[in-house]
Enzyme design. Structure first.
Site, PDB file in Angstrom:
ATOM      1  N   SER A   1       4.857  35.558 -24.504  1.00  0.00           N
ATOM      2  CA  SER A   1       3.476  36.008 -24.277  1.00  0.00           C
ATOM      3  C   SER A   1       2.512  34.850 -24.568  1.00  0.00           C
ATOM      4  O   SER A   1       1.353  34.883 -24.151  1.00  0.00           O
ATOM      5  CB  SER A   1       3.146  37.223 -25.151  1.00  0.00           C
ATOM      6  OG  SER A   1       3.508  36.981 -26.494  1.00  0.00           O
TER       7      SER A   1
ATOM      8  N   LYS B   1      15.327  35.756 -28.904  1.00  0.00           N
ATOM      9  CA  LYS B   1      15.222  37.030 -28.185  1.00  0.00           C
ATOM     10  C   LYS B   1      15.504  36.762 -26.708  1.00  0.00           C
ATOM     11  O   LYS B   1      15.064  35.749 -26.168  1.00  0.00           O
ATOM     12  CB  LYS B   1      13.829  37.642 -28.365  1.00  0.00           C
ATOM     13  CG  LYS B   1      13.636  38.938 -27.560  1.00  0.00           C
ATOM     14  CD  LYS B   1      12.375  39.675 -27.961  1.00  0.00           C
ATOM     15  CE  LYS B   1      11.117  39.194 -27.276  1.00  0.00           C
ATOM     16  NZ  LYS B   1      11.143  39.282 -25.795  1.00  0.00           N
TER      17      LYS B   1
ATOM     18  N   GLU C   1      10.438  48.070 -24.852  1.00  0.00           N
ATOM     19  CA  GLU C   1       9.042  47.921 -24.410  1.00  0.00           C
ATOM     20  C   GLU C   1       8.703  48.937 -23.328  1.00  0.00           C
ATOM     21  O   GLU C   1       9.416  49.041 -22.307  1.00  0.00           O
ATOM     22  CB  GLU C   1       8.798  46.484 -23.888  1.00  0.00           C
ATOM     23  CG  GLU C   1       7.365  46.277 -23.425  1.00  0.00           C
ATOM     24  CD  GLU C   1       6.966  44.809 -23.258  1.00  0.00           C
ATOM     25  OE1 GLU C   1       7.752  43.914 -23.610  1.00  0.00           O
ATOM     26  OE2 GLU C   1       5.848  44.575 -22.778  1.00  0.00           O
TER      27      GLU C   1
END
Ligand code: KIV
Length: 282
Positions: free
Chosen positions: A46, A114, A186
């Site tokens: 992000s 991740k 998510e």
């Protein structure tokens, strides 16, 4: 507070204690998050949208991730530090995947990486397995996976039908069997997140996945209202730093323009005798 380790992450799930995770991309936020006692810091891709101004996370490179992860490492002493594998860093070959994952540990000092994906995506599962086989801890990421949002129907809630929810559960179970230490879920319905949380022994960390996950993750700039005009409904702003920062910057501009900044106390002066000598010699 003790340093957070992979086992302590697992123990929290067993004890029914909530796990907290926030993103950071630089030293000041890393320090704050660590000091606040948050369990894990994610250097998320992000980064691309929040701090670098890209329209999506797709353009983010390994070099950018490592550069920011190194800065974050310098501010984190207690929390678990996780680096996010950016788009195409784990899709080309097993060798390239493991090399990229290992850079997060060797160069940036992360504790784990991740990896997005896993739902029927052989690439991601193979990548996860290869990274784990190399001895690098992996946090999975299922549901809305922004790197491949185009393929999965855009930025929208995933697994809303029973077959899709079953597929997601199977993917979560696969990540658990492969040896992931946790899974980010998510943008999935809270019932589906709850089902997965009760079905796997590893912690689930939700974002837009209701409050029955084992933990929650947010993009720090969202919780401080620093990410601009788009606010998904799960991204609660716990403070409005945009307004506070704007006020401060306007205050600086005004004070300079009206000559009240810097004040005498905020300036350095020559000793009077030296000033006199300079003035006479000029
Ligand atoms: O990149 C990121 O910040 C993430 C979180 C939203 C989980 O993947």
């Amino acid at each position: 507070m003790d340093k957070v380790t992979l086992p302590s992450f697992q123990e929290k799930k067993k004890r029914g204690e909530k796990i907290t995770m926030l993103t950071a991309y630089d030293l000041p936020f890393a320090r704050l998050i660590d000091e606040a006692g948050v369990d894990a810091v994610l250097v998320g891709d992000s980064l691309g949208m929040v701090a670098l101004g890209y329209p999506t996370t797709v353009p983010v490179t390994m070099e950018e991730m490592i550069h920011h992860a190194k800065a974050v490492r310098r501010g984190v002493s207690r929390a678990l530090l996780v680096g996010d594998m950016p788009f195409m860093s784990f899709n080309l070959s097993v060798k390239e995947t493991v090399r990229n994952a290992s850079r997060f540990l060797k160069e940036a000092g992360c504790d784990a990486v991740k990896v997005e994906g896993g739902q029927g995506s052989l690439d991601s599962l193979e990548a996860v397995q290869a990274i784990l086989d190399a001895g690098i801890p992996v946090l999975g990421h299922l549901g809305l996976t922004p790197q491949t949002a185009g393929k999965t129907g855009g930025f929208r809630v995933q697994a809303k039908t029973a077959p899709a929810a079953r597929k997601l559960l199977a993917a979560a179970e696969e990540l658990e069997s492969s040896g992931c230490f946790g899974i980010v879920l998510e943008c999935v319905p809270s019932q589906v997140a709850d089902l997965i949380t009760r079905s796997v022994s590893i912690p689930t960390i939700g974002i837009g996945a209701g409050n029955r996950c084992d933990g929650q993750v947010l993009v720090t700039h969202d919780l401080l209202n620093l990410s601009g005009p788009f606010h998904p409904k799960f991204a609660r702003a716990f403070a409005r730093l945009d307004a506070a920062a704007l006020k401060a910057v306007k205050g600086f501009r005004k004070a300079v323009e009206e000559r009240s900044f810097p004040s005498r106390e905020e300036s350095y002066e020559m000793p009077p005798d030296e000033w006199e000598r300079l003035r006479r010699s000029a």
